[in-house]
Write a protein that holds these residues in place. Structure first.
Motif, short mmCIF file in Angstrom:
data_model
loop_
_atom_site.label_atom_id
_atom_site.label_comp_id
_atom_site.label_asym_id
_atom_site.label_seq_id
_atom_site.Cartn_x
_atom_site.Cartn_y
_atom_site.Cartn_z
N GLY A 116 0.82 -1.20 0.00
CA GLY A 116 0.00 0.00 0.00
C GLY A 116 0.86 1.26 0.00
O GLY A 116 2.00 1.24 0.47
N SER A 118 0.63 3.77 1.84
CA SER A 118 0.96 4.23 3.19
C SER A 118 2.26 3.61 3.69
O SER A 118 2.99 4.22 4.48
CB SER A 118 -0.18 3.89 4.16
OG SER A 118 -0.40 2.49 4.20
N SER A 119 2.57 2.40 3.22
CA SER A 119 3.84 1.77 3.60
C SER A 119 5.00 2.55 3.01
O SER A 119 6.03 2.77 3.66
CB SER A 119 3.89 0.32 3.10
OG SER A 119 2.89 -0.45 3.71
N ARG A 120 4.86 2.97 1.77
CA ARG A 120 5.91 3.74 1.10
C ARG A 120 6.22 5.03 1.85
O ARG A 120 7.38 5.44 1.94
CB ARG A 120 5.49 4.05 -0.34
CG ARG A 120 6.54 4.81 -1.15
CD ARG A 120 5.98 5.19 -2.52
NE ARG A 120 6.97 5.80 -3.38
CZ ARG A 120 7.31 7.10 -3.34
NH1 ARG A 120 6.72 7.90 -2.47
NH2 ARG A 120 8.22 7.58 -4.16
N GLU A 121 5.18 5.65 2.42
CA GLU A 121 5.37 6.93 3.10
C GLU A 121 6.34 6.82 4.27
O GLU A 121 7.04 7.78 4.60
CB GLU A 121 4.02 7.48 3.58
CG GLU A 121 3.11 7.96 2.47
CD GLU A 121 3.78 9.03 1.62
OE1 GLU A 121 4.31 10.00 2.19
OE2 GLU A 121 3.79 8.87 0.38
N LEU A 122 6.39 5.67 4.92
CA LEU A 122 7.30 5.50 6.05
C LEU A 122 8.76 5.63 5.65
O LEU A 122 9.62 5.96 6.47
CB LEU A 122 7.09 4.12 6.69
CG LEU A 122 5.84 3.93 7.55
CD1 LEU A 122 5.65 2.47 7.88
CD2 LEU A 122 5.94 4.76 8.82
N LYS A 357 -5.54 4.64 14.58
CA LYS A 357 -4.63 5.58 13.95
C LYS A 357 -3.19 5.17 14.25
O LYS A 357 -2.87 4.81 15.38
CB LYS A 357 -4.89 6.99 14.48
CG LYS A 357 -3.97 8.06 13.89
CD LYS A 357 -4.26 9.43 14.49
CE LYS A 357 -3.30 10.48 13.95
NZ LYS A 357 -3.56 11.83 14.55
#
Length: 408
Positions: A116, A118-122, A357
């Motif tokens: 996903g 959102s994983s990349r954002e980390l 969250k």
């Protein structure tokens, strides 16, 4: 070409022809020696699938490891592939200019549908991705199911229920919580969770300088922590065998990253005897969970090395994720792979059901320059958990914190 060189080249060619095919080796440097056997299992799978042999090279502790990587970068000899942390220390690493962006690889990972965004954002700094997941771990409570069943306890959904469970466990002659200063970095674990559960509005502010380490919110954390120690809720903090301690029954509940599940099973806890829940809030704030996203990174030179990138592609593949999950119980966010164990599957379901969250773990969120000294102070408190020590610890932490932010 000179005759001697031609003859030497011919001889070497014959020797290669007579020798068994040798796999190309890629070194993976890390500070997680407890995962060495598991990484070696992934290395076997990678060699079978790709012909690339991953050679894991562990360091004894986080501080020695950071010093090695920083010295390597300063000397221009950055390793091709190594592990790190997300957050402030990750930003600092990327600012060296020695770490390769991996946007092309992430495009493949997202297009194939296993990961996903959102994983990349980390692992993103200034819009570019500089790492892939070594682990995507949620911080949860592993608990001793036989003790819970014997005492008729249920997984707590409120702070009051958690404290009632702790009282019942203590009254039964058991220790409610396992918590140590093992390996020198664990002091922040209960600090971060207590702050998030008691004062979630202060959690992020603590890490950007807007909330002080001697603020009323932090003082409330230490008062709660002191009270929990006074009630006998915690195990001996001096132990250096935390995973084995859980197997021995030193604590009925163990607050840790879900990555520890495989390690406590390896230590001798029957897999079916382990339950899991996310620590509940003490307020009516939205549900929350702390997330640790540990990255694998490659240097600029490593990105130009075909063997290194082949090893990295295997790692993030469903086959690689399954090998890592089967060996260690770790989840890396590839949902085309199997959930590595039922603990991860249960946490996935809990997060989906409660819309919890995600909050970045304190270790990654705190400025890198403060990390070691602050956690040493938290360790100091755990070794002498009184309010007098807490006042000293808060004063020292805030002195360090204020000096850092004054320079920014």
């Amino acid at each position: 070409m000179k005759l001697r060189e031609r003859l030497l080249g011919t001889a070497l060619g014959l020797m290669v022809g007579m020798s068994p095919a040798m796999a190309e080796e890629v070194q993976l440097f890390h500070d997680k020696g407890f995962w060495s056997p598991h990484l070696q299992e992934v290395a076997k799978a990678a060699e079978e699938a790709t012909g690339i042999k991953i050679v894991e090279t562990p360091y004894a502790n986080a501080e020695q490891y950071k010093a090695f990587i920083q010295a390597s970068i300063a000397s221009g000899e950055t390793p091709n592939m190594f592990t790190w942390w997300t957050g402030a220390t990750f930003d600092e690493l990327v600012s060296s200019g020695q770490i390769a962006p991996l946007d092309g690889l992430w495009e493949e990972m997202l297009t194939e549908g296993g990961y996903g965004a959102s994983s990349r954002e980390l692992f993103t700094v200034d819009g570019k991705a500089y790492g892939v997941p070594l682990v995507l771990a949620r911080w949860v409570v592993l608990y001793n199911k036989p003790i819970y069943e014997k005492l008729g306890l249920s997984e707590p959904t409120t702070w009051d229920e958690l404290m009632a469970n702790a009282d019942a466990i203590k009254a039964a002659g058991e220790t409610p919580f396992l918590a140590t200063v093992h390996e020198g970095w664990r002091g922040f674990i209960w600090f971060q969770e207590l702050l998030l559960r008691l004062h979630p509005e202060a959690y992020n502010g603590l890490n950007d300088g807007s909330v002080a380490y001697d603020s009323p919110e932090v003082r409330d954390v230490f008062k709660t922590w002191v009270d929990m120690y006074a009630k006998g809720y915690f195990s001996d903090p001096r132990s250096t065998e935390e995973f084995n301690d859980f197997a021995r029954g030193a604590g009925a509940m163990y607050l840790i990253g879900e990555w520890a599940y495989g390690l406590v099973v390896d230590a001798g806890v029957p897999a079916d005897d382990i339950g899991v829940f996310i620590l509940p809030n003490a307020t009516d704030a939205p549900n929350a969970v702390i997330v640790e996203g540990a990255p694998l990174v490659v240097s600029v030179d490593g990105a130009e090395d075909e063997a290194t990138m082949k090893a990295l592609r295997f790692w993030v593949s469903a086959e690689g994720a399954n090998a890592w999950g089967a060996a260690s119980g770790n989840y890396i966010g590839n949902d085309k792979a199997e959930a590595p164990n039922r603990i991860v599957a249960e946490v996935n379901a809990d997060i989906a059901a409660t819309s919890a969250k995600a909050y970045l773990r304190w270790w990654e969120a705190v400025p890198a320059e403060l990390q070691g000294e602050l956690v040493a102070e938290m360790n100091r408190f755990m070794l002498d958990p009184t309010m007098e020590t807490a006042e000293q610890v808060m004063e020292t932490m805030q002195t360090l914190n204020a000096a850092y932010w004054d320079e920014q």
